[in-house]
Design a protein around this motif. Sequence first.
Motif, short mmCIF file in Angstrom:
data_model
loop_
_atom_site.label_atom_id
_atom_site.label_comp_id
_atom_site.label_asym_id
_atom_site.label_seq_id
_atom_site.Cartn_x
_atom_site.Cartn_y
_atom_site.Cartn_z
N PRO A 12 0.81 -1.23 0.00
CA PRO A 12 0.00 0.00 0.00
C PRO A 12 0.84 1.28 0.00
CG PRO A 12 -0.81 -1.55 1.64
CD PRO A 12 0.44 -2.14 1.09
N ALA A 13 1.94 1.29 0.76
CA ALA A 13 2.75 2.51 0.86
C ALA A 13 3.39 2.85 -0.48
CB ALA A 13 3.82 2.34 1.94
N GLY A 14 4.10 1.89 -1.08
CA GLY A 14 4.80 2.17 -2.34
C GLY A 14 3.85 2.50 -3.47
N LEU A 31 9.65 -1.08 -7.69
CA LEU A 31 10.32 -2.37 -7.80
C LEU A 31 9.78 -3.29 -6.71
CD1 LEU A 31 14.00 -1.11 -8.27
CD2 LEU A 31 12.36 -1.76 -10.06
N GLU A 32 9.20 -4.41 -7.11
CA GLU A 32 8.54 -5.33 -6.17
C GLU A 32 9.14 -6.73 -6.32
OE1 GLU A 32 6.28 -5.49 -3.61
OE2 GLU A 32 6.72 -7.63 -3.75
N ALA A 33 9.51 -7.31 -5.18
CA ALA A 33 10.15 -8.63 -5.20
C ALA A 33 9.19 -9.74 -5.61
CB ALA A 33 10.73 -8.95 -3.82
N ASN A 41 -3.17 -10.73 -3.59
CA ASN A 41 -3.99 -11.69 -2.85
C ASN A 41 -3.49 -11.93 -1.44
OD1 ASN A 41 -6.04 -12.69 -4.94
ND2 ASN A 41 -4.09 -12.75 -6.04
N ARG A 42 -2.62 -11.05 -0.96
CA ARG A 42 -2.07 -11.19 0.39
C ARG A 42 -3.10 -10.64 1.39
NH1 ARG A 42 3.73 -8.71 0.28
NH2 ARG A 42 2.47 -6.99 -0.50
N ILE A 43 -3.69 -11.56 2.19
CA ILE A 43 -4.76 -11.17 3.12
C ILE A 43 -4.14 -10.44 4.30
CG2 ILE A 43 -6.62 -11.99 4.62
CD1 ILE A 43 -7.19 -12.29 1.65
N ARG A 44 -4.55 -9.21 4.52
CA ARG A 44 -4.03 -8.42 5.64
C ARG A 44 -5.22 -7.77 6.36
NH1 ARG A 44 1.30 -7.13 4.13
NH2 ARG A 44 2.56 -8.99 4.40
N ALA A 45 -5.05 -6.57 6.83
CA ALA A 45 -6.07 -5.92 7.66
C ALA A 45 -7.22 -5.40 6.81
CB ALA A 45 -5.43 -4.77 8.43
N SER A 100 -10.95 -4.43 2.53
CA SER A 100 -9.73 -5.25 2.62
C SER A 100 -8.51 -4.55 2.06
CB SER A 100 -9.92 -6.56 1.85
OG SER A 100 -11.01 -7.28 2.37
N GLN A 101 -7.39 -4.69 2.75
CA GLN A 101 -6.14 -4.10 2.28
C GLN A 101 -5.76 -4.64 0.91
OE1 GLN A 101 -2.81 -3.62 5.00
NE2 GLN A 101 -1.46 -4.52 3.48
N HIS A 102 -6.00 -5.96 0.69
CA HIS A 102 -5.57 -6.50 -0.61
C HIS A 102 -6.38 -5.90 -1.76
CE1 HIS A 102 -8.95 -9.31 -0.02
NE2 HIS A 102 -8.88 -9.58 -1.30
N GLY A 283 5.93 3.45 5.84
CA GLY A 283 5.14 2.25 6.14
C GLY A 283 5.87 1.29 7.05
N ASP A 284 5.61 -0.01 6.81
CA ASP A 284 6.17 -1.03 7.69
C ASP A 284 7.69 -1.06 7.69
OD1 ASP A 284 3.93 -3.93 7.88
OD2 ASP A 284 3.64 -1.81 8.40
N ALA A 285 8.32 -0.47 6.69
CA ALA A 285 9.79 -0.40 6.68
C ALA A 285 10.30 0.42 7.85
CB ALA A 285 10.28 0.22 5.36
N GLY A 296 -1.85 -0.33 11.07
CA GLY A 296 -0.71 -0.57 10.17
C GLY A 296 -0.85 0.09 8.82
N LEU A 297 -1.90 -0.23 8.10
CA LEU A 297 -2.11 0.34 6.77
C LEU A 297 -2.31 1.85 6.86
CD1 LEU A 297 -2.85 0.40 3.78
CD2 LEU A 297 -5.10 -0.47 4.37
N ASN A 298 -3.04 2.28 7.86
CA ASN A 298 -3.36 3.71 8.00
C ASN A 298 -2.12 4.55 8.29
OD1 ASN A 298 -6.38 3.62 7.75
ND2 ASN A 298 -6.10 2.16 9.40
N1 APR Z 1 12.79 -5.78 -2.92
C1 APR Z 1 11.58 -5.45 -3.47
N2 APR Z 1 10.42 -5.52 -2.81
C2 APR Z 1 10.46 -5.94 -1.54
C3 APR Z 1 11.67 -6.29 -0.88
C4 APR Z 1 12.87 -6.19 -1.63
N3 APR Z 1 14.04 -6.50 -1.08
N4 APR Z 1 11.37 -6.67 0.40
C5 APR Z 1 10.03 -6.56 0.54
N5 APR Z 1 9.49 -6.13 -0.61
C6 APR Z 1 8.06 -5.87 -0.89
C7 APR Z 1 7.13 -6.90 -0.28
O1 APR Z 1 7.00 -8.03 -1.14
C8 APR Z 1 5.84 -6.11 -0.15
O2 APR Z 1 5.02 -6.27 -1.29
O3 APR Z 1 7.71 -4.66 -0.27
C9 APR Z 1 6.30 -4.66 -0.03
C10 APR Z 1 6.04 -4.10 1.35
O4 APR Z 1 4.62 -4.03 1.53
P1 APR Z 1 3.94 -4.17 3.01
O5 APR Z 1 4.70 -5.17 3.78
O6 APR Z 1 2.48 -4.36 2.78
O7 APR Z 1 4.23 -2.76 3.70
P2 APR Z 1 3.55 -1.34 3.48
O8 APR Z 1 3.36 -1.03 2.03
O9 APR Z 1 4.34 -0.44 4.33
O10 APR Z 1 2.08 -1.49 4.07
C11 APR Z 1 1.86 -1.64 5.43
O11 APR Z 1 0.91 -3.76 5.06
O12 APR Z 1 2.01 -5.49 6.09
C12 APR Z 1 0.90 -4.72 6.14
O13 APR Z 1 0.18 -4.64 8.39
C13 APR Z 1 0.87 -3.94 7.41
O14 APR Z 1 -1.22 -3.02 6.97
C14 APR Z 1 0.17 -2.72 6.99
C15 APR Z 1 0.64 -2.48 5.58
#
Ligand code: APR
Length: 392
Positions: A12-14, A31-33, A41-45, A100-102, A283-285, A296-298
């Motif tokens: 959500p953040a990126g 850039l997404e891993a 489809n990642r079930i979250r909050a 849903s977050q997803h 975000g979660d980083a 979390g999402l908020n």
């Molecule tokens: N390279 C590229 N992408 C990466 C890497 C990496 N090395 N490491 C992680 N990622 C990706 C993950 O696959 C994920 O899709 O970064 C994304 C991070 O997304 P989130 O974990 O959802 O974090 P954020 O966008 O900050 O959203 C926070 O998500 O985890 C829930 O509870 C949390 O609701 C909150 C929300």
Amino acid sequence: MRTNVGIVGAGPAGLLLSHLLARAGIDSVVLEARSREYVENRIRAGVLEHPVAQLLADSGVGARMQREGLPHEGVVLRADGVDHRIDFAALTGKHVMVYSQHKVVQDLIAARLAAGGQIVFEAEDVAVHDVETDAPVVTYRHEGQARRLDCAIIAGADGFHGICREAIPAAHRQSFHREYPFGWLGILAEAPPASEELVYASHDRGFALLSMRSPTVSRLYLQCAPDEDLEAWSDARIWDELHLRLGRDGFTLREGPIVQKGITPMRSFVVQPMQRGRLFLLGDAAHIVPPTGAKGLNLAVADVAVLSGALERHFRRGESAGLEAYGATCLRRVWQAQRFSWWMTSLLHRFPAHTPFEREVQRAELAHVFASRAMSTALAEAYVGLPLVMPG
Ligand code: APR
Ligand code: PHB
């Protein structure tokens, strides 16, 4: 490849950052891993604060949320089988949106791709370089090829387990941690929610939460050991425990096929500062909250609101003040959300180390919330959401 803002992570953040930057005419690459299918489809909050739902709608990605989302004007706290409703509308004039977050992620990806946005899925070995220069670089591999993204700014939106936070040297960052002596076992069930509003239950056997995704899909959680073995929890055992913890006279929890189950660890985490040179964490980083407060999402969206505004002023007018103050601005709200999430968690869960005295103090604090309009209002204000950008 070259872009203004290199964004690591398509959560959500990126994704929201990329979307808001595009609306301001600022180019970015995400850039997404993982694969698109995985992240979508990642079930979250599932609870959006009032200002978050407003931002999604105002920025043109709220259409499905407004069609399918469930506006909620209150929540129920259930203590020892007795309900107390926190009336958001009466106490704050606001509501939250259960969505849903997803689905937020799906909506953002669709919007970015429709606008010609660049999202590189399955990017491997992502690494950030030269963040303390004015020419930072992100390297990665994609489809077997080594790639390079030259940027002006790097946004680290790669979650708690990502790589960007570590790009701030350990000597220049401070982490704040709290581990909780329990986790949440969560299920998604094809069962009509037994309550129109969320029910947070404090019970001697442990915490339980009734939430939902639609009129036919329930989202339920129960407090469990932090290292709980999911295999030890048959569907029947899960439902039996939920009946015990959520039970009260006149309430019937409806069962149905469990289509997803998992264990969520519970932790509080903050890293300071949230930036280094041209690298900005969001975000979660940068922070993790226990899910009890649904923050979390908020919180991730609030970071995006601050960073996107600062970047717009930077690229359009050459201003740097917003970027320099980014972390401090975010942390004012982060710590408010940390406090609320810690408080809700401490209030409603059973702590193995609690003495009988501490258990009675917990009961007394809950009773105080129920009896005091001021305490209920404070809970309601925190739950529906503080302003996304909190003034200094
Ligand atoms: N390279 C590229 N992408 C990466 C890497 C990496 N090395 N490491 C992680 N990622 C990706 C993950 O696959 C994920 O899709 O970064 C994304 C991070 O997304 P989130 O974990 O959802 O974090 P954020 O966008 O900050 O959203 C926070 O998500 O985890 C829930 O509870 C949390 O609701 C909150 C929300
Ligand atoms: C959810 O619906 O997943 C949910 C709702 C409220 C919370 C946590 C999770 O506090």
